[in-house]
Design an enzyme around this catalytic site. Structure first.
Site, mmCIF file in Angstrom:
data_model
loop_
_atom_site.group_PDB
_atom_site.id
_atom_site.type_symbol
_atom_site.label_atom_id
_atom_site.label_comp_id
_atom_site.label_asym_id
_atom_site.label_seq_id
_atom_site.Cartn_x
_atom_site.Cartn_y
_atom_site.Cartn_z
ATOM 1 N N HIS A 16 0.880 -1.189 0.000
ATOM 2 C CA HIS A 16 0.000 0.000 0.000
ATOM 3 C C HIS A 16 0.908 1.228 0.000
ATOM 4 O O HIS A 16 1.671 1.430 -0.930
ATOM 5 C CB HIS A 16 -0.916 -0.109 1.231
ATOM 6 C CG HIS A 16 -2.036 0.878 1.296
ATOM 7 N ND1 HIS A 16 -2.411 1.695 0.268
ATOM 8 C CD2 HIS A 16 -2.905 1.175 2.313
ATOM 9 C CE1 HIS A 16 -3.436 2.448 0.634
ATOM 10 N NE2 HIS A 16 -3.752 2.156 1.877
ATOM 11 N N HIS A 62 -2.718 -2.467 -9.668
ATOM 12 C CA HIS A 62 -3.661 -1.867 -8.724
ATOM 13 C C HIS A 62 -4.910 -2.724 -8.694
ATOM 14 O O HIS A 62 -5.314 -3.259 -9.724
ATOM 15 C CB HIS A 62 -4.012 -0.439 -9.167
ATOM 16 C CG HIS A 62 -4.575 0.379 -8.065
ATOM 17 N ND1 HIS A 62 -5.903 0.332 -7.715
ATOM 18 C CD2 HIS A 62 -3.977 1.230 -7.199
ATOM 19 C CE1 HIS A 62 -6.100 1.137 -6.694
ATOM 20 N NE2 HIS A 62 -4.953 1.695 -6.348
ATOM 21 N N ASP A 116 2.460 5.395 -6.995
ATOM 22 C CA ASP A 116 3.707 5.252 -6.243
ATOM 23 C C ASP A 116 4.929 5.033 -7.127
ATOM 24 O O ASP A 116 6.057 5.087 -6.648
ATOM 25 C CB ASP A 116 3.597 4.086 -5.260
ATOM 26 C CG ASP A 116 2.779 4.480 -4.047
ATOM 27 O OD1 ASP A 116 2.779 5.684 -3.741
ATOM 28 O OD2 ASP A 116 2.162 3.609 -3.441
HETATM 29 N N1 CMC Z 1 4.392 -7.072 -10.448
HETATM 30 C C1 CMC Z 1 4.249 -8.258 -11.045
HETATM 31 N N2 CMC Z 1 3.091 -8.939 -11.129
HETATM 32 C C2 CMC Z 1 2.028 -8.366 -10.548
HETATM 33 C C3 CMC Z 1 2.098 -7.125 -9.886
HETATM 34 C C4 CMC Z 1 3.331 -6.468 -9.853
HETATM 35 N N3 CMC Z 1 3.454 -5.280 -9.267
HETATM 36 N N4 CMC Z 1 0.879 -6.818 -9.403
HETATM 37 C C5 CMC Z 1 0.073 -7.828 -9.737
HETATM 38 N N5 CMC Z 1 0.772 -8.768 -10.432
HETATM 39 C C6 CMC Z 1 0.261 -10.008 -11.027
HETATM 40 C C7 CMC Z 1 0.040 -11.064 -9.968
HETATM 41 O O1 CMC Z 1 1.177 -11.864 -9.813
HETATM 42 C C8 CMC Z 1 -1.134 -11.814 -10.537
HETATM 43 O O2 CMC Z 1 -0.644 -12.656 -11.574
HETATM 44 P P1 CMC Z 1 -1.278 -14.120 -11.787
HETATM 45 O O3 CMC Z 1 -2.691 -13.876 -12.236
HETATM 46 O O4 CMC Z 1 -0.407 -14.757 -12.787
HETATM 47 O O5 CMC Z 1 -1.218 -14.794 -10.434
HETATM 48 C C9 CMC Z 1 -1.967 -10.729 -11.219
HETATM 49 O O6 CMC Z 1 -1.027 -9.697 -11.568
HETATM 50 C C10 CMC Z 1 -3.049 -10.145 -10.319
HETATM 51 O O7 CMC Z 1 -2.424 -9.713 -9.113
HETATM 52 P P2 CMC Z 1 -3.123 -9.666 -7.699
HETATM 53 O O8 CMC Z 1 -2.088 -9.809 -6.644
HETATM 54 O O9 CMC Z 1 -4.273 -10.632 -7.702
HETATM 55 O O10 CMC Z 1 -3.730 -8.207 -7.710
HETATM 56 P P3 CMC Z 1 -4.283 -7.448 -6.450
HETATM 57 O O11 CMC Z 1 -5.389 -6.598 -6.943
HETATM 58 O O12 CMC Z 1 -4.579 -8.370 -5.324
HETATM 59 O O13 CMC Z 1 -3.036 -6.553 -5.992
HETATM 60 C C11 CMC Z 1 -1.536 -4.762 -5.708
HETATM 61 C C12 CMC Z 1 -2.927 -5.189 -6.185
HETATM 62 C C13 CMC Z 1 -1.424 -3.225 -5.797
HETATM 63 C C14 CMC Z 1 -1.345 -5.173 -4.246
HETATM 64 C C15 CMC Z 1 -0.480 -5.445 -6.607
HETATM 65 O O14 CMC Z 1 -0.650 -5.036 -7.940
HETATM 66 C C16 CMC Z 1 0.939 -5.192 -6.134
HETATM 67 O O15 CMC Z 1 1.448 -5.916 -5.279
HETATM 68 N N6 CMC Z 1 1.617 -4.111 -6.692
HETATM 69 C C17 CMC Z 1 2.921 -3.753 -6.208
HETATM 70 C C18 CMC Z 1 2.806 -2.915 -4.937
HETATM 71 C C19 CMC Z 1 2.327 -1.522 -5.238
HETATM 72 O O16 CMC Z 1 2.774 -0.861 -6.157
HETATM 73 N N7 CMC Z 1 1.373 -1.045 -4.396
HETATM 74 C C20 CMC Z 1 0.867 0.308 -4.475
HETATM 75 C C21 CMC Z 1 -0.568 0.359 -4.903
HETATM 76 S S1 CMC Z 1 -1.055 2.017 -5.420
HETATM 77 C C22 CMC Z 1 -1.042 2.926 -3.980
HETATM 78 C C23 CMC Z 1 -2.087 2.511 -3.029
HETATM 79 O O17 CMC Z 1 -3.288 2.715 -3.314
HETATM 80 O O18 CMC Z 1 -1.720 1.975 -1.988
#
Ligand code: CMC
Length: 440
Positions: free
Chosen positions: A284, A323, A379
């Site tokens: 986050h 996201h 971010d």
């Molecule tokens: N790098 C590589 N792969 C990713 C990433 C990433 N940053 N984010 C998601 N994926 C992949 C994930 O591995 C999954 O692949 P598969 O379907 O093959 O298993 C797919 O995309 C869906 O990911 P998810 O984890 O189910 O998505 P989510 O909605 O639960 O997670 C998130 C959202 C923001 C936590 C995630 O994208 C992430 O960890 N991003 C990196 C951390 C980050 O930048 N966070 C800041 C968010 S913006 C500021 C805020 O609002 O806090």
């Protein structure tokens, strides 16, 4: 067949309405007509779907709230597919260009942009509540010199609760407003004190003649031997714009924590400590810190393919990408790129921006990222700007928390005034051991 019983009768009346859902339970062959409101099904409507009289009824299962609206909200509108973000109906692009953070904070909390007299009163209240009790300083002094500023902030926000016991009266509108003033006003002071503590320098008190972002920069960087400090107006404006971009983002992890903690009628100091604890995590608000660490590790554009390979093989995540809601470009990331140019015109170009731009280019043309709709989020670029402005990496999540306070408070107040809301208490699917007895 339409289900009988109280709920069944309600459902029967609605048979044939287009804003409903017809569900057939294959276990009992019974059919239910469930009403839809604003394109959503009330999860409690599922309770009428039972296999027997003793069955408590069907639950919906949604770990991490991936498809569950937990509230009705009029604060922020977000369309993740179209990349749209609006506060109280105003596009983020227009607010970032034309309004200050304090105007936006007022908008989030009160629902309308302030008239000049309202803005003057709001600014006065925020300015005159920036001081913290001297004992807060003593409390912060107790932290180890290398304590993470976000840990200090979480604890100090909670500690403020002990200074303002009246804050417990969360249903008193006047007292609620006073705590809102205090929290919006004091969070930059706490943030700057946390920084000064970490570098072993005297705390700088707030100055009532400075604007919100300028005052924060002065408390961060003013040498203690002088009483005058003029932060660069371009940098102060850039920081103010970053504050506007981070002020709210509907039901994100920390806002949800604020609502959940506040739903027990805990005071807003401990509730916002819970929210900032949620913001601290690397998925986050801690992501901006991780982005800079990742870009530093990459070191040069030549190493981008290696990082992309590691990400695609599932060894790590590309921080600052992806996201839960945005499945197209985060509109805040687009604005932030422009802010970066203004900051670099003063500070010189941060070499990490070239690695970041290279990384974005490679990722946006790679099938792995395209298929998963992974775009840069807010971010990805914010940390690079903060670094160019001289903020240490540890301070990045704190810089996110300062403006998010207004969003948390707007959502907290909305939750308290919402007659449908109760104490947040999700259900579970129990998967543990069935009854067993302690031997002997
Ligand atoms: N790098 C590589 N792969 C990713 C990433 C990433 N940053 N984010 C998601 N994926 C992949 C994930 O591995 C999954 O692949 P598969 O379907 O093959 O298993 C797919 O995309 C869906 O990911 P998810 O984890 O189910 O998505 P989510 O909605 O639960 O997670 C998130 C959202 C923001 C936590 C995630 O994208 C992430 O960890 N991003 C990196 C951390 C980050 O930048 N966070 C800041 C968010 S913006 C500021 C805020 O609002 O806090």
């Amino acid at each position: 067949m339409v289900a009988k019983g109280e709920s069944g009768k309600r459902s029967k009346r609605r048979t044939g309405r287009s804003d409903s859902l017809t569900v057939r339970d294959n276990r009992t062959l019974r059919e239910y007509v469930l009403p839809l409101e604003r394109g959503a099904l009330r999860a409690t409507e599922l309770r009428q779907i039972k296999v027997s009289e003793t069955d408590p009824g069907l639950l919906s299962y949604d770990p991490a709230f991936q498809n569950t609206a937990s509230c009705q909200s009029a604060v922020t509108y977000l369309d993740g597919a179209a990349g749209i973000l609006r506060y109280r109906g105003y596009p983020i692009e227009e607010l970032a260009e034309k309004k200050s953070y304090l105007e936006v904070a007022y908008l989030l909390i009160h629902g309308t942009l302030p008239r000049p007299s309202e803005l003057a009163e709001w600014t006065h209240q925020i300015t005159y509540h920036t001081m913290v009790h001297e004992n807060v300083k003593k409390f912060m002094d107790g932290f180890h010199h290398d304590a993470h500023p976000m840990g200090m902030m979480v604890s100090t926000l909670a500690a403020l609760s002990t200074f303002y016991p009246e804050a417990k009266k969360v249903h008193d509108a006047t007292l609620r407003e006073r705590q809102i003033h205090r929290l919006v006003a004091k969070i930059p002071t706490i943030a700057a004190f946390a920084y000064r503590h970490s570098i072993g320098m005297a705390y700088i008190y707030p100055s009532n003649d400075l604007g919100y972002a300028t005052n924060f920069l002065a408390m961060m960087y003013r040498p203690s031997w002088t009483t005058h400090y003029d932060p660069d107006p371009v940098l102060a404006k850039a920081l103010d714009t970053l504050f506007v971009l981070h002020a709210d983002h509907e039901q994100n992890c920390s806002t949800n924590a604020m609502r959940v903690a506040g739903s027990s009628h805990a005071d807003p100091y401990v509730a916002s400590a819970a929210a900032s604890a949620a913001l601290y995590g690397p998925l986050h608000g801690g992501a901006n810190e991780q982005v800079v660490r990742m870009l530093q590790e990459v070191g040069s554009k030549e190493n981008i393919p290696k990082l992309i390979r590691q990400v695609k093989s599932g060894k790590r995540r590309l921080m600052g990408f992806g996201h839960r809601v945005y499945k197209s470009y985060d509109p805040r990331a687009r604005i932030i790129k422009r802010v970066a140019d203004s900051v670099f015109s003063v500070t010189g170009r941060n070499r990490l921006i070239d690695i970041a731009l290279g990384l974005e280019e490679v990722a946006l043309s790679d099938d792995y990222f395209i298929r998963r709709h992974l775009y840069p989020n807010v971010d990805f670029y914010s940390g690079i700007i903060y670094q160019a402005m001289g903020f240490p990496t540890d301070m990045f999540p704190v810089l996110f928390a300062i403006p998010r306070m207004s969003g948390w408070l707007a959502q907290w107040q909305e939750m308290l005034l919402d007659e449908e809301q109760k104490i947040a208490r999700p259900r579970q699917l129990y998967v543990g051991a069935s009854l067993r007895h302690v031997p002997g």
